[in-house]
Design an enzyme around this catalytic site. Structure first.
Site, short mmCIF file in Angstrom:
data_model
loop_
_atom_site.label_atom_id
_atom_site.label_comp_id
_atom_site.label_asym_id
_atom_site.label_seq_id
_atom_site.Cartn_x
_atom_site.Cartn_y
_atom_site.Cartn_z
N MET A 1 11.28 -8.42 4.40
CA MET A 1 10.09 -8.10 5.36
C MET A 1 8.76 -8.07 4.62
O MET A 1 8.80 -7.41 3.29
CB MET A 1 10.19 -6.80 5.85
CG MET A 1 11.70 -6.47 6.73
SD MET A 1 11.98 -4.72 7.21
CE MET A 1 12.93 -4.40 5.65
N ILE B 1 16.51 -1.87 0.88
CA ILE B 1 16.21 -2.01 -0.63
C ILE B 1 14.81 -1.88 -0.72
O ILE B 1 13.88 -2.74 0.04
CB ILE B 1 16.57 -3.44 -1.16
CG1 ILE B 1 18.21 -3.57 -0.73
CG2 ILE B 1 16.33 -3.55 -2.45
CD1 ILE B 1 18.73 -4.97 -1.25
N GLY C 1 6.74 -2.83 2.74
CA GLY C 1 7.50 -4.05 2.27
C GLY C 1 8.71 -3.94 1.37
O GLY C 1 9.00 -3.16 0.52
N SER C 2 9.65 -4.79 1.99
CA SER C 2 11.16 -4.45 1.62
C SER C 2 12.17 -5.53 1.80
O SER C 2 11.67 -6.71 2.46
CB SER C 2 11.57 -3.15 1.85
OG SER C 2 11.35 -2.97 3.48
N ARG C 3 13.39 -5.17 1.84
CA ARG C 3 14.65 -6.18 2.08
C ARG C 3 15.67 -5.41 2.68
O ARG C 3 15.87 -4.35 2.26
CB ARG C 3 14.65 -6.80 0.89
CG ARG C 3 16.19 -7.73 0.77
CD ARG C 3 16.16 -8.42 -0.29
NE ARG C 3 17.48 -8.81 -0.78
CZ ARG C 3 17.90 -9.83 -1.91
NH1 ARG C 3 16.97 -10.27 -2.50
NH2 ARG C 3 19.03 -10.01 -2.05
#
Length: 221
Positions: free
Chosen positions: A97, A155, A185-187
């Protein structure tokens, strides 16, 4: 519609932006400087509102499909050895993301939460291969009617500094239901059974609670 996790930040940002606009109007004589300050402040407010948006998505639960838990781009599809909970091989599908994506996490399937754990860690960039095991993260496992147990990890990335996870062990959850939020912002990694069929490709953009990530493998007649 905005996510509840952004309410405090939105209010504070609105007050700061209002103060900047009014102060510039009354105390800055140079027109170009006044205009620049006011436009910058408005852009800041719009950016915060855009980040915390929470579009309503109606979902008819489908036990035969795993839906995307977040908006973003598929950056990993591979077989991995999962060592935290399953301790066996899993199909991992990772969705990255950017700050421009909706950051709401939604349950990818209906079922019962059997595991939910927070892990402190590093803040490597979200696409780093070791971010799944070394970054700050939460691991959640759901027991589903058709797929058995599936897992997902929220994450943190280089910019993310707070993961919100609503999953509680023993809770019954519904596909598409709000499961948490990751800020800036991440995953998210999905950990799926080897015998499911992956329905997405690397680089594909997916929409949370809309895009099918995996389906029950159809048996040959």
């Amino acid at each position: 519609m905005f996510h509840k996790e952004g309410q405090k930040i939105i209010i504070i940002t609105f007050l700061i932006v209002s103060a900047i606009i009014l102060s510039a109007q009354f105390y800055v004589d140079l027109k170009w400087m006044r205009f620049l300050l006011q436009v910058t402040a408005i852009i800041l407010l719009i950016s915060i509102l855009q980040f915390f948006r929470n579009p309503r998505r109606l979902v008819t639960p489908n036990f035969d499909e795993i839906l995307a838990p977040v908006d973003g781009k598929v950056v990993v599809i591979e077989e991995v050895e999962e060592t935290e909970y399953f301790k066996d091989k899993r199909k991992q599908v990772s969705i990255f993301m950017s700050p421009l994506n909706v950051h709401v996490t939604r349950y990818a399937a209906s079922g019962t939460v059997t595991y939910s754990k927070y892990h402190p860690g590093k803040y490597l960039v979200a696409w780093h291969p070791k971010s799944s095991t070394e970054n700050e993260r939460t691991t959640v496992v759901l027991h589903t009617p058709k797929f058995g147990e599936i897992g997902y990890r929220q994450i943190a990335g280089a910019m993310a500094r707070r993961i919100v996870n609503y999953a509680e062990e023993g809770e019954q959850v519904t596909q598409g239901q709000d499961a948490g939020f990751i800020k800036f912002g991440s995953r998210v990694d999905l950990l799926l059974p080897l015998d499911c069929d992956i329905a997405v490709k690397l680089g594909q953009k997916v929409v949370g609670a809309k895009t099918c990530i995996a389906a029950i493998r159809q048996k040959d007649d």
